[in-house]
Design an enzyme around this catalytic site. Structure first.
Site, PDB file in Angstrom:
ATOM      1  N   ASP A  23       0.854  -1.188   0.000  1.00 16.28           N
ATOM      2  CA  ASP A  23       0.000   0.000   0.000  1.00 16.28           C
ATOM      3  C   ASP A  23       0.891   1.240   0.000  1.00 16.28           C
ATOM      4  O   ASP A  23       2.055   1.186   0.398  1.00 16.28           O
ATOM      5  CB  ASP A  23      -0.944   0.003   1.210  1.00 16.28           C
ATOM      6  CG  ASP A  23      -0.203  -0.057   2.546  1.00 16.28           C
ATOM      7  OD1 ASP A  23       0.723  -0.880   2.681  1.00 16.28           O
ATOM      8  OD2 ASP A  23      -0.537   0.719   3.457  1.00 16.28           O
ATOM      9  N   GLU A  47       0.043  -1.083   5.919  1.00 18.75           N
ATOM     10  CA  GLU A  47       1.018  -0.481   6.832  1.00 18.75           C
ATOM     11  C   GLU A  47       0.814   1.019   6.973  1.00 18.75           C
ATOM     12  O   GLU A  47       1.048   1.589   8.045  1.00 18.75           O
ATOM     13  CB  GLU A  47       2.426  -0.786   6.316  1.00 18.75           C
ATOM     14  CG  GLU A  47       3.553  -0.475   7.300  1.00 18.75           C
ATOM     15  CD  GLU A  47       4.135   0.922   7.141  1.00 18.75           C
ATOM     16  OE1 GLU A  47       5.016   1.295   7.952  1.00 18.75           O
ATOM     17  OE2 GLU A  47       3.723   1.657   6.215  1.00 18.75           O
TER      18      GLU A  47
END
Length: 419
Positions: free
Chosen positions: A88, A153
């Site tokens: 991400d 994250e």
């Protein structure tokens, strides 16, 4: 060091750029998240062609983790390795402020541009390219090699924790998040909600009577006492706590968000405070949160209202999106651990200088490995000031050097006997 192997990185650097271009092309912005199925499918297909066994599972809908495993030829005797990275990326913001398209790799001079090139799709591309070269050159690994590409994250979603909960383990975990190719441990972060709540609800017209009798109180006004106490605890920590590599006072308690009251016709019967607590690498988030609770109870013990209306605490969470909470455990590193020493040697072989070994200024998923008892370190390309930035960039040479270090470290570690 296998010089012929590392020279291939220079000769075939266009392949590295092609992999990174593909990864950047997937818009895996978080938030909003729930958008990583396609990139994980791409990575799974890539690894399966290199004889990795892959497993994918949804941590959240349309946000799967991926683990690729290549079994070693003598797994019981030789060291296993996890290479971990998140796929991400941070939100882009106003795209008009970018001079390059965020989701299309752009090369200008010595730099590559695009959202995630530094944080941290560049590192993931290097890891994928390194595994391809090892496979194609027939470099045997006696220990297991495991690649984890995880979700969430950027918003405190515990993708790496999910891998650990599913039983994935190794003798060492290398988190390839951006560290400017320094070897880092980290402090930790935990968020929490502190709630002041009255057992009774009063009309605003009762305030004068309540002031006279002391029977009731505004939860918002009571929260000011909590905030003052937290500030005093922060000052106490600054005086009494320390850790090498950190300035004193790094252990902070940030009152980040406050919510309270119903509307103007009520005495506020509830107030909630969202705090962010930073702590040192040798501290455990469970103990730190307990310290906060105990200090507040002690500092407010002379206020009878709190005795009748005790504070309520909610700590952590697995997603800043889903449950408005996160945990990043701390990670101490042992400079004498064989994997750390070997990583230092691998870096020095490639770059001709010793890497800095110290502490990160930020937090990564490395803490989850440390919390699970898996020796770990952060080591990856990318500078912190590039992470989340407009026109995010990284030097191509940095990716090349990092890939060469991986090609040196992976076979060295996985072909070393367990201690």
């Amino acid at each position: 060091m296998n010089r012929a192997l590392t020279n291939l990185v220079d000769d075939r650097q266009d392949e590295l750029k092609h992999i990174l271009s593909d990864l950047i092309g997937f818009s895996t912005v978080s938030p909003p998240a729930r958008n990583t199925s396609d990139i994980q499918k791409y990575i799974a297909n890539y690894l399966e062609k290199l004889d990795f066994h892959t497993e994918r599972w949804d941590v959240f809908p349309n946000d799967p983790n991926l683990v690729g495993m290549k079994k070693g030829t003598d797994s019981d005797t030789y060291n296993s390795l996890i290479i971990n990275g998140h796929i991400d990326v941070a939100e882009v913001g106003d795209e008009s402020s970018w001079t390059v398209p965020p989701f299309s790799l752009t090369e200008k001079g010595k730099y590559l541009y695009g959202r995630g090139v530094s944080d941290m799709k560049g590192a993931v591309a290097c890891a994928l390219f390194a595994t391809k070269l090892l496979h194609e050159e027939g470099i045997d690994l006696k220990g297991d090699l495991q690649l984890q590409t995880v979700i969430g994250e950027e918003v405190g979603e515990a993708g790496t924790l999910s891998c650990i909960e599913k039983g994935y383990n190794a003798d060492f975990a290398l988190v390839v998040d951006g560290s400017n190719r320094e070897i880092h441990g980290q402090g930790g972060v935990i968020t929490g909600w502190v709630t002041v709540k009255s057992k009774r609800v009063y009309h605003d017209a009762m305030r004068a009577e309540l002031n006279e009798t002391g029977e009731g109180a505004s939860a918002i006004e009571k929260m000011t006492k909590v905030i003052e106490s937290l500030r005093n605890l922060e000052k106490k920590w600054a005086e009494t706590k320390e850790y090498p590599g950190f300035k004193k006072g790094t252990t902070t308690i940030n009152p980040a968000v406050i919510e309270g009251g119903r509307h103007a016709a009520f005495v506020a019967d509830e107030c909630r405070l969202w705090i962010t607590v930073h702590f040192y690498p040798h501290e455990d988030y469970r103990i730190v949160s307990q310290e906060v609770e105990e200090y507040l109870h002690q500092s407010l013990k002379d206020d009878l209202w709190f005795e009748n209306n005790p504070l309520h605490f909610e700590w952590g969470g697995k997603s800043m999106i889903e449950d408005r909470g996160e945990i990043f455990p701390s990670a101490e590193i042992d400079p004498e651990h064989p994997a750390i020493k070997l990583l230092e040697e691998s870096h020095q072989d490639i770059e001709q200088v010793k890497p800095f070994v110290g502490m990160s200024k930020t937090v990564t998923d490395a803490g989850w490995f440390s919390d699970a008892g898996i020796p770990t370190a952060i080591y990856g390309p990318g500078k912190l000031h590039e992470a989340h930035s407009v026109d995010e960039k990284i030097e191509l040479e940095e990716l090349i050097q990092f890939t060469k270090t991986l090609l040196t470290f992976i076979p060295a570690w996985c072909n070393t006997k367990k201690q």
